[in-house]
Design an enzyme around this catalytic site. Structure first.
Site, PDB file in Angstrom:
ATOM      1  N   LYS A  73       0.824  -1.209   0.000  1.00 49.45           N
ATOM      2  CA  LYS A  73       0.000   0.000   0.000  1.00 49.45           C
ATOM      3  C   LYS A  73       0.868   1.273   0.000  1.00 49.45           C
ATOM      4  O   LYS A  73       0.631   2.173  -0.793  1.00 49.45           O
ATOM      5  CB  LYS A  73      -0.900  -0.035   1.247  1.00 49.45           C
ATOM      6  CG  LYS A  73      -2.036   0.911   1.209  1.00 49.45           C
ATOM      7  CD  LYS A  73      -3.173   0.481   2.106  1.00 49.45           C
ATOM      8  CE  LYS A  73      -2.817  -0.392   3.263  1.00 49.45           C
ATOM      9  NZ  LYS A  73      -2.258   0.175   4.432  1.00 49.45           N
ATOM     10  N   THR A  75       3.929   1.515  -0.951  1.00 48.88           N
ATOM     11  CA  THR A  75       4.660   1.539  -2.226  1.00 48.88           C
ATOM     12  C   THR A  75       3.790   2.154  -3.317  1.00 48.88           C
ATOM     13  O   THR A  75       4.240   3.017  -4.071  1.00 48.88           O
ATOM     14  CB  THR A  75       5.055   0.086  -2.600  1.00 48.88           C
ATOM     15  OG1 THR A  75       5.775  -0.482  -1.499  1.00 48.88           O
ATOM     16  CG2 THR A  75       5.906   0.043  -3.843  1.00 48.88           C
ATOM     17  N   ARG A  96       1.954   8.003   7.161  1.00 50.45           N
ATOM     18  CA  ARG A  96       2.202   7.835   8.597  1.00 50.45           C
ATOM     19  C   ARG A  96       3.684   7.624   8.883  1.00 50.45           C
ATOM     20  O   ARG A  96       4.428   7.160   8.026  1.00 50.45           O
ATOM     21  CB  ARG A  96       1.426   6.624   9.127  1.00 50.45           C
ATOM     22  CG  ARG A  96      -0.060   6.893   9.230  1.00 50.45           C
ATOM     23  CD  ARG A  96      -0.812   5.633   9.552  1.00 50.45           C
ATOM     24  NE  ARG A  96      -0.532   4.623   8.555  1.00 50.45           N
ATOM     25  CZ  ARG A  96      -0.637   3.336   8.756  1.00 50.45           C
ATOM     26  NH1 ARG A  96      -1.000   2.876   9.918  1.00 50.45           N
ATOM     27  NH2 ARG A  96      -0.370   2.486   7.798  1.00 50.45           N
ATOM     28  N   LYS A 107       7.986  -6.412   9.911  1.00 52.15           N
ATOM     29  CA  LYS A 107       7.737  -5.686   8.697  1.00 52.15           C
ATOM     30  C   LYS A 107       8.986  -5.114   8.038  1.00 52.15           C
ATOM     31  O   LYS A 107       9.053  -4.950   6.839  1.00 52.15           O
ATOM     32  CB  LYS A 107       6.765  -4.540   9.035  1.00 52.15           C
ATOM     33  CG  LYS A 107       5.978  -4.072   7.844  1.00 52.15           C
ATOM     34  CD  LYS A 107       4.841  -3.211   8.308  1.00 52.15           C
ATOM     35  CE  LYS A 107       4.644  -1.995   7.447  1.00 52.15           C
ATOM     36  NZ  LYS A 107       4.295  -2.162   6.081  1.00 52.15           N
ATOM     37  N   ALA A 275      -3.906   0.950  12.577  1.00 49.74           N
ATOM     38  CA  ALA A 275      -5.329   0.950  12.230  1.00 49.74           C
ATOM     39  C   ALA A 275      -6.097  -0.185  12.894  1.00 49.74           C
ATOM     40  O   ALA A 275      -7.324  -0.177  12.902  1.00 49.74           O
ATOM     41  CB  ALA A 275      -5.488   0.870  10.723  1.00 49.74           C
ATOM     42  N   PHE A 303      -3.715  -0.722   7.215  1.00 51.35           N
ATOM     43  CA  PHE A 303      -4.312  -2.046   7.018  1.00 51.35           C
ATOM     44  C   PHE A 303      -5.418  -2.010   5.954  1.00 51.35           C
ATOM     45  O   PHE A 303      -5.363  -1.215   5.031  1.00 51.35           O
ATOM     46  CB  PHE A 303      -4.795  -2.646   8.343  1.00 51.35           C
ATOM     47  CG  PHE A 303      -3.642  -2.947   9.279  1.00 51.35           C
ATOM     48  CD1 PHE A 303      -2.559  -3.702   8.850  1.00 51.35           C
ATOM     49  CD2 PHE A 303      -3.630  -2.488  10.586  1.00 51.35           C
ATOM     50  CE1 PHE A 303      -1.490  -3.968   9.699  1.00 51.35           C
ATOM     51  CE2 PHE A 303      -2.551  -2.761  11.447  1.00 51.35           C
ATOM     52  CZ  PHE A 303      -1.494  -3.504  10.992  1.00 51.35           C
ATOM     53  N   PHE A 383       3.478  -8.048  -9.125  1.00 48.44           N
ATOM     54  CA  PHE A 383       4.691  -8.760  -8.708  1.00 48.44           C
ATOM     55  C   PHE A 383       5.233  -9.492  -9.937  1.00 48.44           C
ATOM     56  O   PHE A 383       4.460  -9.885 -10.821  1.00 48.44           O
ATOM     57  CB  PHE A 383       4.384  -9.757  -7.578  1.00 48.44           C
ATOM     58  CG  PHE A 383       4.409  -9.115  -6.215  1.00 48.44           C
ATOM     59  CD1 PHE A 383       3.433  -8.205  -5.841  1.00 48.44           C
ATOM     60  CD2 PHE A 383       5.415  -9.412  -5.297  1.00 48.44           C
ATOM     61  CE1 PHE A 383       3.458  -7.593  -4.589  1.00 48.44           C
ATOM     62  CE2 PHE A 383       5.450  -8.807  -4.049  1.00 48.44           C
ATOM     63  CZ  PHE A 383       4.472  -7.897  -3.684  1.00 48.44           C
ATOM     64  N   TRP A 411       6.838  -0.445  -8.011  1.00 48.34           N
ATOM     65  CA  TRP A 411       7.947  -1.060  -7.263  1.00 48.34           C
ATOM     66  C   TRP A 411       9.137  -1.269  -8.212  1.00 48.34           C
ATOM     67  O   TRP A 411      10.276  -0.958  -7.865  1.00 48.34           O
ATOM     68  CB  TRP A 411       7.473  -2.396  -6.664  1.00 48.34           C
ATOM     69  CG  TRP A 411       8.488  -3.048  -5.789  1.00 48.34           C
ATOM     70  CD1 TRP A 411       8.712  -2.792  -4.459  1.00 48.34           C
ATOM     71  CD2 TRP A 411       9.411  -4.079  -6.168  1.00 48.34           C
ATOM     72  NE1 TRP A 411       9.721  -3.602  -3.990  1.00 48.34           N
ATOM     73  CE2 TRP A 411      10.167  -4.387  -5.022  1.00 48.34           C
ATOM     74  CE3 TRP A 411       9.675  -4.750  -7.358  1.00 48.34           C
ATOM     75  CZ2 TRP A 411      11.172  -5.358  -5.027  1.00 48.34           C
ATOM     76  CZ3 TRP A 411      10.669  -5.713  -7.363  1.00 48.34           C
ATOM     77  CH2 TRP A 411      11.412  -6.017  -6.213  1.00 48.34           C
TER      78      TRP A 411
HETATM   79  P1  ADP Z   1       2.061  -2.046   3.045  1.00 45.86           P
HETATM   80  O1  ADP Z   1       2.034  -0.551   3.012  1.00 45.86           O
HETATM   81  O2  ADP Z   1       0.858  -2.653   2.400  1.00 45.86           O
HETATM   82  O3  ADP Z   1       2.372  -2.624   4.368  1.00 45.86           O
HETATM   83  P2  ADP Z   1       4.603  -1.761   1.731  1.00 45.86           P
HETATM   84  O4  ADP Z   1       4.363  -0.810   0.620  1.00 45.86           O
HETATM   85  O5  ADP Z   1       5.252  -1.254   2.973  1.00 45.86           O
HETATM   86  O6  ADP Z   1       3.268  -2.519   2.098  1.00 45.86           O
HETATM   87  O7  ADP Z   1       5.432  -2.965   1.123  1.00 45.86           O
HETATM   88  C1  ADP Z   1       5.814  -4.070   1.930  1.00 45.86           C
HETATM   89  C2  ADP Z   1       7.023  -4.754   1.311  1.00 45.86           C
HETATM   90  O8  ADP Z   1       6.647  -5.370   0.070  1.00 45.86           O
HETATM   91  C3  ADP Z   1       8.192  -3.810   0.996  1.00 45.86           C
HETATM   92  O9  ADP Z   1       9.386  -4.414   1.432  1.00 45.86           O
HETATM   93  C4  ADP Z   1       8.166  -3.678  -0.513  1.00 45.86           C
HETATM   94  O10 ADP Z   1       9.485  -3.530  -1.047  1.00 45.86           O
HETATM   95  C5  ADP Z   1       7.558  -5.004  -0.948  1.00 45.86           C
HETATM   96  N1  ADP Z   1       6.820  -4.837  -2.207  1.00 45.86           N
HETATM   97  C6  ADP Z   1       5.770  -4.002  -2.405  1.00 45.86           C
HETATM   98  N2  ADP Z   1       5.325  -4.082  -3.672  1.00 45.86           N
HETATM   99  C7  ADP Z   1       6.109  -4.993  -4.296  1.00 45.86           C
HETATM  100  C8  ADP Z   1       6.149  -5.535  -5.632  1.00 45.86           C
HETATM  101  N3  ADP Z   1       5.282  -5.128  -6.540  1.00 45.86           N
HETATM  102  N4  ADP Z   1       7.082  -6.475  -5.909  1.00 45.86           N
HETATM  103  C9  ADP Z   1       7.957  -6.864  -4.957  1.00 45.86           C
HETATM  104  N5  ADP Z   1       7.967  -6.420  -3.690  1.00 45.86           N
HETATM  105  C10 ADP Z   1       7.064  -5.488  -3.359  1.00 45.86           C
END
Ligand code: ADP
Length: 557
Positions: A73, A75, A96, A107, A275, A303, A383, A411
């Site tokens: 999210k 990202t 946040r 995380k 959340a 979340f 992904f 990403w």
């Molecule tokens: P959330 O905000 O939903 O908790 P994040 O954006 O913090 O998720 O991403 C969580 C992890 O997943 C990070 O380490 C990020 O690098 C990885 N990630 C997010 N999108 C992708 C993607 N499309 N491909 C590979 N890894 C990803």
């Protein structure tokens, strides 16, 4: 390259001085209080001036229920901001602040990932500009003042067994969940049982995120109910006479922090309530600032849309004085397959039936967000292992559910991978939003809880423990029943059972307790076994972290 390696390469060669980022959106050097070269807080004077500016459009980013497969999210939020800027739009992001608890636990960093990140990544994930420290200190100062009041004769007649205010730490420390304090004889305090919460679950964090300015912060702190007297009269911070001291400790923490994305999009990072156990949105001061500085402000709710999304609509938006113009729901093929029963280890294999089965989770979130009368766009965070067939299936399923779905590879490609999403959001922003709140605050707490359970979660009914019934009586007696509801529920499921994935229905929600949070201005409804002090997992992320002899950090993902 890992997230941190990408961020460090950018920080070394491309990160701009924060004054330049401020200048992009009309902030002068005098508007900023610098914390080094790449971080700044906005001054109180600048915040006051921005209050008079016209507001841009608001995009709320939320998601399906989180899974261990990861949804991305933050990202997508960051990548969307970068993509809108590539399209020539003046976009500003509000996010946040990460809590150290999950950083050390499961995380890792919370600053996005790949080529959609905010920098300086290490600073933001660790001590940043000290806001978490200030909050922790303020909460614990109030706790110390309460215990000192008991020690010094207890003029207010506070019942030590009915104190609601707890100490906090921004660490996942299960050993502190239940503690006995004041042991060691007459000079060491009045013995009593108490509990620790994680800082981001504290009422003070919620207050910081909902306060309009310092005056409102003080008014909210004064209203906090810290406990009850022996004859069950509420005792507030104002009664203790320490409102000024607690507010003073937050004088700087209330100012939003300005940083940048890898692509230099101005980003405000401020306040970080979880959340699942709090209201889950960055401060309204940060969102207001983003709305004043940008033509489009993009903010994220924690979340899934059942928690952060619902709370944004019913708690944050009224405090903000602005409802979202578009909602973006982030979903991944992997996470939906997991919701559809596919095992984590095999998520890289194509499985269209599992995707179809798990889609029910996204479908309900689409329905719920549309119910608020706001246009919805689904962002499919791609992904590398997603197959074309799966991605196309998901787009068709979303269309059949009445939502535009767009693939985004921010990403892998940063803003360039999010152009289609930016275009879909721009188109949706042209549609009229006709916001309809979920419930009327004048309704009784049980009616409001039932509305959330039935209309958002898809459950059938709600049962209340004896403790919750007693709490509701106290709430009614004191006239606090017109406050909005802040559900504390597991983030993994629509229900209060973390293992019920997908789109469970006809379940019962179990309410253990209802806690009045008068400073924040809501009632926290504790359901299932959700905890306000998380624990660390068997293999904490901390095991991979290090700092080299010359100060280079590794392992923050
Ligand atoms: P959330 O905000 O939903 O908790 P994040 O954006 O913090 O998720 O991403 C969580 C992890 O997943 C990070 O380490 C990020 O690098 C990885 N990630 C997010 N999108 C992708 C993607 N499309 N491909 C590979 N890894 C990803």
């Amino acid at each position: 390259m890992s997230d941190i390696e990408i961020a460090q390469a950018n920080e070394a060669t491309e990160m701009k001085p924060i004054t330049e980022i401020g200048a992009m959106v009309g902030l002068s050097a005098d508007d900023l209080e610098l914390y080094g070269k790449s971080k700044a807080k906005l001054t109180l004077a600048a915040l006051k001036r921005l209050r008079q500016q016209p507001q841009g459009k608001l995009v709320l980013v939320t998601s399906i229920n989180p899974t261990p497969a990861g949804e991305g999210k933050s990202t997508v939020t960051i990548g969307l901001g970068d993509a809108l800027r590539l399209r020539g739009q003046n976009a500003v992001i509000a996010l946040r602040e990460p809590s150290l608890g999950p950083v050390m636990g499961m995380k890792g960093g919370a600053t996005g990932g790949g080529y959609a990140q905010v920098v300086p990544m290490e600073d933001i994930n660790l001590h940043f500009t000290g806001d978490m420290h200030a909050l922790t200190t303020a909460v614990d100062t109030l706790a110390a003042l309460i215990d000192n009041h008991l020690q010094q004769g207890n003029a207010l007649n506070i019942d030590p067994r009915r104190i609601l205010w707890r100490r906090v730490l921004d660490i996942n420390d299960r050993a502190l969940r239940h503690v006995t304090i004041g042991l060691g004889g007459v000079t060491s305090g009045v013995p009593r049982e108490t509990e620790f919460d994680i800082t981001v679950a504290s009422e003070l964090m919620a207050i910081l995120c909902l306060a309009e300015d310092l005056a409102d912060l003080k008014a909210r702190i004064a209203r906090i109910v810290i406990g009850y007297t022996y004859d069950r009269t509420p005792v507030t911070v104002a009664d203790l006479g320490v409102t000024g001291a607690i507010a003073m400790l937050l004088r700087d923490a209330i100012k939003p922090n300005l940083v940048q994305t890898l692509a230099h999009t101005p980003t405000l990072i401020h306040g970080g309530p979880f959340a699942n156990i709090a209201h889950g949105c960055n401060s309204i001061l940060a969102t207001r600032t983003a709305l004043a500085l940008g033509d489009i402000a993009i903010t994220e709710a924690g979340f899934g849309a059942d928690l952060g999304g619902e709370k944004f609509m019913d708690i944050t938006a009224p405090a903000l004085g602005k409802t979202p113009d578009v909602v973006v729901i982030v979903a991944t093929v992997r996470a939906l397959k997991y919701n559809g029963g596919q095992k984590l280890a095999t998520l890289t294999e194509e499985n269209r039936p599992a995707l179809q089965a798990g889609f029910g989770n996204l479908k309900r979130h689409i329905h719920n967000m549309k119910r608020y009368g706001v246009p919805v766009v689904v962002a499919i965070n791609e992904f590398a292992t997603d197959t074309e067939a799966e991605l196309n299936d998901l787009i068709s399923l979303c269309e059949a559910a009445g939502a535009t779905a767009v693939r985004a590879n921010v990403w892998g490609e940063g803003g360039h991978g999010g152009l289609a999403l930016a275009d879909a959001v721009s188109t949706a922003l042209q549609q009229p939003a006709d916001f309809t709140p979920l419930y009327d605050n004048a309704a009784a707490p049980k009616a409001k809880i039932e509305t959330i359970v039935q209309q958002i979660y898809g459950g059938r009914d709600v049962v209340y423990d004896h403790k919750a019934e007693l709490a509701l009586k106290t709430i009614a007696k004191n006239g606090w029943d017109q406050l909005p509801i802040c559900m504390a529920k597991t983030q993994y499921s629509f229900s209060d059972d973390a293992k019920a994935l997908g789109a469970p229905s006809d379940f019962t929600i179990h309410v253990r307790d209802v806690v009045p949070r008068l400073g924040a201005g809501f009632l926290v409804v504790m359901t299932g076994s959700v905890l306000t002090m998380p624990g660390l997992p068997k293999q904490p992320a901390a095991l991979n972290m290090d700092v080299s002899d010359d100060g280079v950090i590794s392992g923050l993902f």
